[in-house]
Design a protein around this motif. Structure first.
Motif, mmCIF file in Angstrom:
data_model
loop_
_atom_site.group_PDB
_atom_site.id
_atom_site.type_symbol
_atom_site.label_atom_id
_atom_site.label_comp_id
_atom_site.label_asym_id
_atom_site.label_seq_id
_atom_site.Cartn_x
_atom_site.Cartn_y
_atom_site.Cartn_z
ATOM 1 N N GLU A 22 6.132 1.218 -4.887
ATOM 2 C CA GLU A 22 4.831 0.456 -5.346
ATOM 3 C C GLU A 22 4.201 -0.167 -4.003
ATOM 4 O OE1 GLU A 22 3.959 -0.124 -10.059
ATOM 5 O OE2 GLU A 22 5.657 -1.424 -8.879
ATOM 6 N N ASP A 23 5.312 -1.245 -3.416
ATOM 7 C CA ASP A 23 4.994 -1.984 -2.335
ATOM 8 C C ASP A 23 4.419 -1.086 -1.173
ATOM 9 O OD1 ASP A 23 5.526 -4.358 -3.494
ATOM 10 O OD2 ASP A 23 7.463 -4.519 -2.844
ATOM 11 N N LYS A 24 5.324 0.112 -0.944
ATOM 12 C CA LYS A 24 4.982 0.935 0.149
ATOM 13 C C LYS A 24 3.653 1.420 0.010
ATOM 14 C CE LYS A 24 7.045 4.593 2.927
ATOM 15 N NZ LYS A 24 5.590 4.969 3.512
ATOM 16 N N LEU A 25 3.324 2.004 -1.089
ATOM 17 C CA LEU A 25 1.848 2.551 -1.402
ATOM 18 C C LEU A 25 0.651 1.611 -1.248
ATOM 19 C CD1 LEU A 25 2.444 4.545 -4.741
ATOM 20 C CD2 LEU A 25 1.790 5.496 -2.847
ATOM 21 N N SER A 32 -4.094 1.230 6.461
ATOM 22 C CA SER A 32 -4.909 2.216 6.927
ATOM 23 C C SER A 32 -6.128 2.081 6.702
ATOM 24 C CB SER A 32 -4.399 3.587 6.533
ATOM 25 O OG SER A 32 -4.083 3.734 5.187
ATOM 26 N N ASN A 33 -6.814 1.667 5.328
ATOM 27 C CA ASN A 33 -8.072 1.373 4.898
ATOM 28 C C ASN A 33 -8.630 -0.052 4.634
ATOM 29 O OD1 ASN A 33 -8.519 4.383 4.347
ATOM 30 N ND2 ASN A 33 -6.532 3.882 3.060
ATOM 31 N N LEU A 44 -7.390 4.198 -5.502
ATOM 32 C CA LEU A 44 -7.327 5.174 -4.401
ATOM 33 C C LEU A 44 -5.980 5.130 -3.837
ATOM 34 C CD1 LEU A 44 -10.618 3.379 -3.058
ATOM 35 C CD2 LEU A 44 -10.374 5.697 -3.776
ATOM 36 N N ALA A 45 -5.237 4.057 -4.023
ATOM 37 C CA ALA A 45 -3.955 3.953 -3.517
ATOM 38 C C ALA A 45 -3.118 4.602 -4.270
ATOM 39 C CB ALA A 45 -3.477 2.566 -3.233
ATOM 40 N N GLY A 46 -3.203 5.049 -5.402
ATOM 41 C CA GLY A 46 -2.464 5.886 -6.253
ATOM 42 C C GLY A 46 -1.330 4.804 -7.105
#
Length: 288
Positions: A22-25, A32-33, A44-46
DNA sequence: AAATTGTTCAACCGCTACCAA
DNA sequence: CTTGGTAGCGGTTGAACAATT
């Protein structure tokens, strides 16, 4: 009208500790956004989290500029002094300590510093008739900031005067404020900036000259204070206290305007809470 | 070694100022 | 002007870990 609710509790959003996935997502998406709208971010980040949870995780843990590790003695000192000035305004304190979050400072205060101060006997209200009186307490808090500024001034002066070993005394520091560094550029040190302000100068000289009243609430409180029967009906003591309150409020105003301490959603910081809060503050705030 | 107590800190909760609809 | 969503804040909780009995 009608936007979608922020956190739809019926959707079974995940709570509790974050996994590394989850942290990585979250990190990948924000890097990036940008975070954009926190409400939309999880989708948006899933992530199966609410936006609030994502914001907290990012600001308190994942942000790249967060400083890890134990608090330095300087940081500890700053927290104690700033807490003396602004109280539990953790975001304000955090703004003065780069890389530290309000949550971290709050935790550190509650688990370390509060205990330390209690051990030192500084966690109880001062004895005597002024105990619990917000004005007296805040004056004492200003005094701690004043002493800190004096100490730092001495260090600054001794380091800049080289082998001579001379130091700037409290009485001569107004020269520093008027013609020295203040004129060229403001000192980076918050205590020196407070100390070198006009308000700081006023406190140093304990000037008897009446300070201009700049806030309506000060006027109101002054009238209320005069209407209240003081202990032993000592009107001169009440008047002195009101003047002290006004001066301290000016100090707080200065901090807000000059240092940006009180910028943001909460607006100003007033010495003068509603009457109900005075009692609550006196009984609850035992940190100093 | 196990149980109990104390400590730490990440995360949640509730509140509210601000602002858009 | 009113209503309601968003973001941010401070207080609190509880899981994990450490220290003590």
């Amino acid at each position: 009208m009608g936007r979608a609710p922020c956190c739809d509790r019926t959707k079974g959003l995940k709570k509790g500790p974050w996994t590394s996935e989850e942290d990585k997502l979250l990190v990948d998406y924000i890097q990036s956004n940008g975070h954009g709208s926190w409400r939309l971010l999880p989708k948006l980040a899933g992530l199966n989290r609410c936006g609030k949870s994502c914001r907290l995780r990012w600001t308190n843990y994942l942000r790249p500029d967060i400083k890890r590790g134990p608090f330095s003695p300087e940081e500890q000192k700053s927290i104690v002094q700033l807490h003396a000035i602004v109280g539990n305004k953790w975001s304000m304190i955090a703004a003065q300590l780069p890389g530290r979050t309000d949550n971290e400072i709050k935790n550190y205060w509650n688990t370390h510093l509060k205990k330390q101060l209690r051990r030192m006997g500084l966690a109880e209200p001062p004895p005597g008739p002024a105990a619990g009186c917000p004005a007296a307490r805040h004056m004492a808090q200003w005094e701690t900031a004043r002493l800190e500024a004096e100490a730092r001034l001495s260090l600054l002066a001794s380091s800049s005067s080289g082998a001579t070993g001379t130091t700037i005394s409290a009485s001569s520091s107004s020269t520093f404020a008027a013609g020295g560094e203040k004129a060229a550029s403001k000192p980076a040190d918050i205590f020196l900036r407070l100390w070198s302000s006009d308000i700081g100068d006023s406190f140093r000289r304990k000037a008897a000259a009446p300070a201009p009243v700049r806030r309506n609430d000060v006027v109101i409180i002054k009238q209320e204070a005069q209407a209240l029967p003081g202990p032993g009906d000592d009107s001169s003591a009440a008047s002195n206290e009101t003047e002290a309150l006004e001066e301290y409020q000016m100090f707080l105003d200065f901090a807000g305007e000059e240092l940006g301490l009180f910028h943001g959603r909460h607006g100003g910081f007033s010495l003068f809470p509603p009457h109900d809060d005075v009692l609550a503050e006196a009984s609850l705030d035992t940190a100093f």
